[in-house]
Write an enzyme that holds these catalytic residues in place. Structure first.
Site, PDB file in Angstrom:
ATOM      1  CE1 TYR A  78      46.847  35.125  38.619  1.00 36.76           C
ATOM      2  CE2 TYR A  78      44.779  35.472  37.483  1.00 36.76           C
ATOM      3  CZ  TYR A  78      45.655  35.809  38.493  1.00 36.76           C
ATOM      4  OH  TYR A  78      45.331  36.804  39.375  1.00 36.76           O
ATOM      5  CG  LEU A 131      46.320  43.529  46.495  1.00 37.76           C
ATOM      6  CD1 LEU A 131      45.256  44.604  46.271  1.00 37.76           C
ATOM      7  CD2 LEU A 131      45.716  42.149  46.197  1.00 37.76           C
TER       8      LEU A 131
HETATM    9  C1  AKB Z   1      45.346  39.635  35.796  1.00 35.64           C
HETATM   10  O1  AKB Z   1      44.979  40.296  34.811  1.00 35.64           O
HETATM   11  O2  AKB Z   1      46.057  38.632  35.722  1.00 35.64           O
HETATM   12  C2  AKB Z   1      44.854  40.064  37.157  1.00 35.64           C
HETATM   13  C3  AKB Z   1      43.593  39.369  37.527  1.00 35.64           C
HETATM   14  C4  AKB Z   1      42.307  39.797  36.971  1.00 35.64           C
HETATM   15  O3  AKB Z   1      43.629  38.443  38.286  1.00 35.64           O
HETATM   16  N1  AKB Z   1      44.695  41.479  37.184  1.00 35.64           N
END
Ligand code: AKB
Length: 320
Positions: free
Chosen positions: A142, A13
Site C-alpha cells: 500500500y 471517503l
Molecule cells: C489504512 O489504514 O489503510 C488507511 C490509511 C491510513 O491510509 N486508513
C-alpha cells in the site's frame, strides 16, 4: 461552476465527499462512479451514477466529456491491510487506476485530487512530528503505491501541466460509512462495538500511536485543497494533514467517559501491527496550514462525543 467526477464514490471517503460536493455544486454537477453496483445508496438516485471500473479509461473519458467535467476526485483504491494480503492486485488497482485517471485528466483538461496516506512513510521515517519532506521508504505494498502515486501525480503536473493535488490522510473515522481493509479500521469499529456490546477486541497493541482524523475534517481537507489558489501551492502531492494522534488505550479511556463499563482486550493481528509499527506516530502539517489554510476542527474528545451520540441515535440505544 465546477463539474466533478468521483471514482470510488461509494467507498468510505467517497460517499461523504460526494454528499458534501453535491450540496456545494448541485446534484447534477457531481457525477459518481464506482465498480460496485450492489450497494444501496441514496447517492445513486440523487444524481448521475455509473458503475464502472476506474481502470477503464475510454469509458471514464466518455463520461467526463458527456458531463463537461473539469475536476476528478480519484478515490478508488485498496487500503493497507487488504493490499498486504494481495500485493499484486493492490499494485494493479492502485497504480493502474491512478494512471488511468491522470491520463483522462490530461486528455480532458481536468484538475485531479487523489489521496495519499500516512502509509507513504516507513520505518526509517522520523516517527514524531514527521516532516512534510522527509524519508519515504515504506515497507507495505500500500505504501509503495502511495509513494509511487505521489511521484506520478507530480510528474503529470510538471510534464503535462495537470493540476494534480493530494493530501496524506491519516486513519479516517466516520459515523456513516465503515472503512474496509485498512490498518486504522479499528478506530471506527471500537465505537460501534462500544455502543452495541460495551466491549471491543482490538487488533493493534494498546500503545500503538497513529494519526487519525474525523470525517468532516477529511472532507474539508479535500475540498479546501482543491479550492486553494494554485499560485500558493509549493507542494501539491501530497500534503501532510494531521488532526489528532492516539493509541487504542487512550481512545478507550475517552469512550469510558460516556460508557463507564466499556472494556477493551487485545488480540494483535500481525499483518496490521507490522504495518502500524512502520507508520509515524504523529505528523507535522505546517505546509498545509501555511499554503492553503488547513485547520482541523475535531479532537479525540469532541470526535468521541459526536461519534457515540450519533451512533446511539442511529442504533436507537440510549445508554449515554
Ligand atoms: C489504512 O489504514 O489503510 C488507511 C490509511 C491510513 O491510509 N486508513
Amino acid at each position: 461552476m465546477k463539474r466533478i467526477l468521483i471514482t470510488g464514490a461509494l467507498g468510505q471517503l467517497g460517499s461523504e465527499i460526494a454528499v458534501a460536493l453535491r450540496k456545494r455544486y448541485g446534484n447534477t454537477n457531481v457525477v459518481l462512479t464506482d465498480i460496485r453496483d450492489d450497494i444501496n445508496s441514496d447517492l445513486k438516485e440523487s444524481g448521475p451514477f455509473y458503475s464502472i471500473d476506474c481502470r477503464n479509461g475510454e469509458k471514464l473519458a466518455e463520461i467526463v466529456r458527456n458531463h463537461d467535467v473539469d475536476t476528478i476526485y480519484h478515490l478508488a483504491a485498496l487500503l493497507s491491510a487488504v493490499s498486504e494480503l494481495n500485493p499484486q492486485k493492490a499494485w494493479d488497482i492502485n497504480m493502474n487506476g491512478l494512471l488511468t485517471a491522470l491520463e483522462v485528466a490530461r486528455s480532458e483538461h481536468c484538475a485531479l485530487f487523489t489521496p495519499s496516506s500516512i502509509g507513504a512513510f516507513g520505518p526509517t521515517t522520523p516517527r514524531d512530528y514527521t516532516p512534510q519532506d522527509t524519508i519515504q521508504r515504506p515497507t507495505s505494498m500500500y505504501g509503495v503505491t502511495k509513494v509511487a502515486g505521489e511521484l506520478l501525480c507530480d510528474y503529470y503536473h510538471h510534464k503535462y501541466d495537470v493540476d494534480s493535488r493530494g493530501v496524506r490522510y491519516p486513519g479516517i473515522i466516520s459515523n456513516l460509512t465503515q472503512p474496509g481493509g485498512g490498518t486504522t479500521d479499528y478506530a471506527v469499529e471500537i465505537y460501534y462495538a462500544a455502543v452495541e456490546k460495551g466491549s471491543y477486541e482490538c487488533p493493534l497493541s494498546d500503545n500503538t500511536y497513529l494519526d487519525m482524523m474525523y470525517m468532516p475534517d477529511a472532507v474539508n481537507a479535500a475540498i479546501g485543497l482543491m479550492e486553494a489558489d494554485p499560485a500558493a501551492l509549493r507542494h501539491r502531492n501530497a500534503f501532510n494533514v494531521g488532526a489528532m494522534s492516539f493509541c487504542p488505550e487512550e481512545q478507550a479511556a475517552y469512550i469510558r467517559k460516556h460508557i463507564p463499563d466499556f472494556s477493551i482486550t487485545y488480540r494483535v493481528d500481525p499483518v496490521k501491527q507490522a504495518i502500524a509499527d512502520s507508520w509515524p506516530n504523529i505528523l507535522e502539517d505546517y505546509a498545509a496550514r501555511v499554503e492553503w489554510g488547513w485547520k482541523p476542527q475535531y479532537t479525540l474528545e469532541t470526535m468521541t462525543e459526536d461519534m457515540l451520540n450519533t451512533l446511539q441515535r442511529r442504533l436507537k440505544l440510549s445508554t449515554i
